[in-house]
Design an enzyme around this catalytic site. Structure first.
Site, mmCIF file in Angstrom:
data_model
loop_
_atom_site.group_PDB
_atom_site.id
_atom_site.type_symbol
_atom_site.label_atom_id
_atom_site.label_comp_id
_atom_site.label_asym_id
_atom_site.label_seq_id
_atom_site.Cartn_x
_atom_site.Cartn_y
_atom_site.Cartn_z
ATOM 1 N N SER A 11 14.957 5.627 -6.214
ATOM 2 C CA SER A 11 16.754 5.827 -6.886
ATOM 3 C C SER A 11 17.271 6.560 -6.966
ATOM 4 C CB SER A 11 16.015 5.332 -7.809
ATOM 5 O OG SER A 11 17.060 4.525 -9.310
ATOM 6 N N ASP A 23 20.139 -4.967 -4.662
ATOM 7 C CA ASP A 23 20.225 -3.977 -6.071
ATOM 8 C C ASP A 23 21.325 -4.537 -6.867
ATOM 9 O OD1 ASP A 23 19.581 -1.731 -7.204
ATOM 10 O OD2 ASP A 23 18.839 -1.014 -5.606
ATOM 11 N N HIS A 67 16.342 -3.261 -6.934
ATOM 12 C CA HIS A 67 15.616 -2.283 -6.874
ATOM 13 C C HIS A 67 14.816 -1.593 -6.482
ATOM 14 C CE1 HIS A 67 18.284 1.365 -8.064
ATOM 15 N NE2 HIS A 67 16.707 2.356 -9.218
#
Length: 174
Positions: A3, A88, A120
């Site tokens: 991320s 995601d 994600h």
């Protein structure tokens, strides 16, 4: 990194290319504007908060280009391994696609693993084990050291968009 850590990986490779031997990006954004543009309307408060923290990439395209690794792909020297979930909701697959295909087009070493049933991060153990095994081999190859032999993980859904495109183009050329 994952991320924001994925963004940090991409930024490190693009903005300080002489510092890194390689990078592993998991669900990292490559273009801040396209990342923010993909945020659904019901997350508008999150988007507004991010604009306040990051800077207004909506009204300042030069700033977006300055902070988005995608616009600095030519600077990248080190190999990159990308892991991405196709579902995601935060960092869309397009973020991985655009940097992976750009690097490939420019002849910069990149490996891209996409998991069609992930979001994600990697929630399914089979996919997490698969990617971690690939990362271990990648790091051993580019940093030195040892790694276990890669064994296909039963139940993993890994696909390889860069290889699929190569195969598709080879089929068209025949």
């Amino acid at each position: 990194g994952g991320s924001y850590g994925g963004y940090a990986c991409l930024a490190g490779l693009a903005f300080t290319p002489d510092v890194y031997a390689c990078g592993v990006d998991i669900v990292g954004p490559s273009n801040i504007k396209t990342l923010l543009d993909s945020i659904p309307a019901y997350w508008s408060q999150l988007r507004n908060g991010m604009l306040l923290k990051i800077g207004n990439v909506d009204t300042d395209p030069e700033f977006n280009e300055k902070i988005s690794p995608l616009f600095h792909v030519d600077n990248i020297k080190a190999p990159l391994l990308i892991g991405q979930g196709a579902n995601d909701p935060r960092v869309k697959q397009a973020e991985a696609d655009q940097i992976a295909f750009s690097m490939k087009e420019k002849g910069i070493p990149v490996e891209y693993v996409l998991y069609p049933d992930e979001g994600h991060g990697f929630a399914r153990p089979e996919n997490g084990i698969d990617f971690n095994s690939r990362a271990e081999l990648f790091l051993a190859e580019h940093l030195g050291g040892r790694a276990e032999e890669f064994v296909e993980v039963e139940g993993s859904t890994a696909v390889f968009p860069l290889l699929e495109k190569e195969e598709e183009e080879a089929g068209v050329a025949e």
